[in-house]
Design a protein around this motif. Structure first.
Motif, PDB file in Angstrom:
ATOM      1  N   LYS A 120       7.651  -1.733  -3.844  1.00  0.00           N
ATOM      2  CA  LYS A 120       6.709  -1.053  -2.947  1.00  0.00           C
ATOM      3  C   LYS A 120       5.386  -0.754  -3.637  1.00  0.00           C
ATOM      4  O   LYS A 120       4.388  -0.508  -2.960  1.00  0.00           O
ATOM      5  CB  LYS A 120       7.358   0.203  -2.374  1.00  0.00           C
ATOM      6  CG  LYS A 120       8.477  -0.153  -1.400  1.00  0.00           C
ATOM      7  CD  LYS A 120       9.102   1.045  -0.730  1.00  0.00           C
ATOM      8  CE  LYS A 120      10.193   0.603   0.236  1.00  0.00           C
ATOM      9  NZ  LYS A 120      10.859   1.738   0.903  1.00  0.00           N
ATOM     10  N   GLY A 123       3.988  -4.106  -2.884  1.00  0.00           N
ATOM     11  CA  GLY A 123       3.743  -3.923  -1.463  1.00  0.00           C
ATOM     12  C   GLY A 123       3.554  -5.197  -0.663  1.00  0.00           C
ATOM     13  O   GLY A 123       3.805  -6.311  -1.124  1.00  0.00           O
ATOM     14  N   GLN A 124       3.109  -4.999   0.564  1.00  0.00           N
ATOM     15  CA  GLN A 124       2.800  -6.069   1.503  1.00  0.00           C
ATOM     16  C   GLN A 124       1.354  -5.919   1.955  1.00  0.00           C
ATOM     17  O   GLN A 124       0.839  -4.809   2.061  1.00  0.00           O
ATOM     18  CB  GLN A 124       3.732  -6.000   2.729  1.00  0.00           C
ATOM     19  CG  GLN A 124       5.206  -6.163   2.387  1.00  0.00           C
ATOM     20  CD  GLN A 124       5.527  -7.549   1.867  1.00  0.00           C
ATOM     21  OE1 GLN A 124       4.935  -8.538   2.309  1.00  0.00           O
ATOM     22  NE2 GLN A 124       6.470  -7.637   0.929  1.00  0.00           N
ATOM     23  N   ASP A 127      -0.149  -2.919   4.221  1.00  0.00           N
ATOM     24  CA  ASP A 127       0.934  -1.966   4.514  1.00  0.00           C
ATOM     25  C   ASP A 127       0.424  -0.536   4.689  1.00  0.00           C
ATOM     26  O   ASP A 127       1.152   0.337   5.152  1.00  0.00           O
ATOM     27  CB  ASP A 127       2.039  -2.035   3.451  1.00  0.00           C
ATOM     28  CG  ASP A 127       1.552  -1.707   2.039  1.00  0.00           C
ATOM     29  OD1 ASP A 127       0.510  -1.064   1.897  1.00  0.00           O
ATOM     30  OD2 ASP A 127       2.240  -2.107   1.079  1.00  0.00           O
ATOM     31  N   LYS A 129      -0.205   1.832   2.618  1.00  0.00           N
ATOM     32  CA  LYS A 129       0.310   2.899   1.759  1.00  0.00           C
ATOM     33  C   LYS A 129      -0.283   2.867   0.357  1.00  0.00           C
ATOM     34  O   LYS A 129       0.206   3.526  -0.546  1.00  0.00           O
ATOM     35  CB  LYS A 129       1.839   2.804   1.687  1.00  0.00           C
ATOM     36  CG  LYS A 129       2.503   3.064   3.036  1.00  0.00           C
ATOM     37  CD  LYS A 129       4.018   3.071   2.935  1.00  0.00           C
ATOM     38  CE  LYS A 129       4.654   3.379   4.293  1.00  0.00           C
ATOM     39  NZ  LYS A 129       6.132   3.378   4.229  1.00  0.00           N
ATOM     40  N   SER A 131      -0.545   0.232  -1.723  1.00  0.00           N
ATOM     41  CA  SER A 131       0.073  -0.677  -2.682  1.00  0.00           C
ATOM     42  C   SER A 131      -0.977  -1.617  -3.266  1.00  0.00           C
ATOM     43  O   SER A 131      -2.121  -1.677  -2.803  1.00  0.00           O
ATOM     44  CB  SER A 131       1.164  -1.497  -1.993  1.00  0.00           C
ATOM     45  OG  SER A 131       0.576  -2.377  -1.050  1.00  0.00           O
ATOM     46  N   ASP A 134      -2.141  -3.900  -0.636  1.00  0.00           N
ATOM     47  CA  ASP A 134      -2.986  -3.210   0.339  1.00  0.00           C
ATOM     48  C   ASP A 134      -4.419  -3.107  -0.169  1.00  0.00           C
ATOM     49  O   ASP A 134      -5.360  -3.031   0.621  1.00  0.00           O
ATOM     50  CB  ASP A 134      -2.402  -1.814   0.597  1.00  0.00           C
ATOM     51  CG  ASP A 134      -2.951  -1.193   1.868  1.00  0.00           C
ATOM     52  OD1 ASP A 134      -3.131  -1.924   2.852  1.00  0.00           O
ATOM     53  OD2 ASP A 134      -3.195   0.024   1.871  1.00  0.00           O
TER      54      ASP A 134
END
Length: 419
Positions: A120, A123-124, A127, A129, A131, A134
């Protein structure tokens, strides 16, 4: 107090005799690392006034400044950042990566998929958040070969103009592979620098400190990170982490931890300085105790035909002992047995749960004085096939050994195993 069968006590004696030569090697490494730590303390003239706490901004905290210098000396690095403000190994690793990566850069892990809690952080895309992805940082990884070695052909084809950081996970994490030795890491550094000289080599050093005579920053690694509630805290440090390596990257990490323009010049130590010094002083000896316990556990379960990694006679490059079981019931009984051997919370029965940062339910034995302190006797496992438990730690060999024996007796008492 759990009662052990006569057969189990006889097996204990057999295993003790079997591992004598390996124990001698572990004690030699612990002794040499202890000397190295003492010499670093002496070189930087550590005195009791360095243990005084600081408050507020923590300006001119000489104890904090010298602690950084001692860590750098021990790890053969240009600089180090050692702080109680790091809340975990994942936080420390994340700080180091965010410090050296920028939007459009690529992070390339060459040791396969990293430990679950980093997923995480990576991440993606989008996302939301915060990351790495991100923030527009690209990510790629190269799987190990079937022989659990670096796939150099794939690495060469994967390193690109965007590749800014090559990531190496020293420890096995939740994998079956052997942990990487410092000698192997040195070869990784050499080869990736040949492919791209300006690439930054980062090592997640968690669980590896003081298990060998040298550390990754002594063999060319640019920046590495670890947790103080693992090896270097010596079971004394109550929280924290460290980042060590080239000065420019450590300073960038300090600015990431606090803020640009502030960096490592601030940060009240709040009375924790003494325990961080004392933990580092004790760490080589206690790591040796824990490694010896892992060797005992491997030899014990191998006597009963369980698969283990590493093998009891293999060189040790981290604390972790993996043991593979036949079912989830075996796995859960083992971890619950380790908990029974704890000095703290021995009455608690751990159960699998959805732990933050993990992708599968995890069961953890953690009867520790420091919450999550995995230099202390602990064991954990994701509940997934193949059913593998990861045992580590033990502030004393006697405790690590008791954990392995109690786990085995728990399996016997539940009818899951016969001697």
């Amino acid at each position: 107090m759990m009662q052990f069968t006569t057969e189990l006590m006889q097996l204990d004696e057999k295993v003790e005799e079997k591992i004598v030569a390996q124990v001698r090697s572990i004690e030699h490494i612990a002794e040499r690392n202890q000397w190295k730590v003492i010499q670093a303390f002496q070189e930087h003239r550590v005195s009791d006034y360095h243990f005084a706490g600081s408050t507020g901004y923590g300006y001119n905290d000489r104890g904090r400044e010298v602690l950084d210098e001692v860590y750098a000396a021990v790890f053969g690095a240009e600089a180090a950042l050692v702080r109680p403000h790091f809340v975990s190994g994942t936080h420390t690793i994340g700080t180091a990566l965010f410090a050296v990566l920028r939007p459009g850069d690529e992070l390339l892990y060459i040791t396969g998929t990293p430990y679950d809690t980093l997923h995480k952080v990576i991440g993606q895309t989008g996302d939301g958040k915060g990351s790495l992805r991100d923030w527009g940082v690209l990510y790629n990884e190269v799987e190990l070969t079937d022989a659990d070695e670096i796939d150099w052909d794939a690495v060469r084809s994967s390193i690109s103009e965007q590749t800014k950081v090559v990531g190496i996970q020293r420890s096995r994490g939740y994998g079956w592979r052997a942990s990487f030795a410092v000698e192997q890491i040195a070869e990784m550094v050499r080869q990736v620098k040949e492919i791209k000289p300006d690439v930054i080599v980062f090592v997640d050093n968690c669980y590896g400190e003081f298990t060998e005579l040298h550390e990754p920053t002594e063999v060319g690694v640019d920046i590495m990170a670890g947790s103080l509630i693992k090896n270097p805290g010596g079971g004394i440090a109550e929280t924290g982490g460290y980042i060590a390596g080239k000065r420019q990257y450590v300073e960038a990490a300090a600015s990431r931890l606090t803020a640009p323009g502030i960096g490592g010049e601030v940060g009240a130590m709040l009375g924790m300085t003494r325990s961080m010094y004392q933990g580092l002083f004790l760490a080589p000896s206690i790591v040796g105790q824990a490694v010896r316990g892992s060797v005992f556990a491997a030899a014990l379960f191998e006597e009963l035909s369980f698969e283990t990694s590493p093998h009891w006679s293999s060189p040790r490059t981290d604390l972790i002992q993996a043991i593979r079981f036949h079912s989830a019931e075996h796995l859960i009984a083992f971890v619950q047995g380790v908990q029974k051997a704890s000095a703290v919370d021995a009455h608690v029965v751990p159960e699998p749960w959805d732990m933050p940062g993990y992708e599968h339910p995890v069961i953890m034995a953690a009867g520790t004085f420091i919450q999550g302190g995995s230099l202390e006797l602990s064991a954990d496992a994701p509940i997934r096939k193949p059913y593998t438990a990861y045992m580590q730690g033990g502030l004393t060999y006697a405790h690590a050994k008791l954990g392995a024996i109690t786990a085995l007796q728990t399996m016997i008492d539940r009818g899951l195993l016969q001697l």
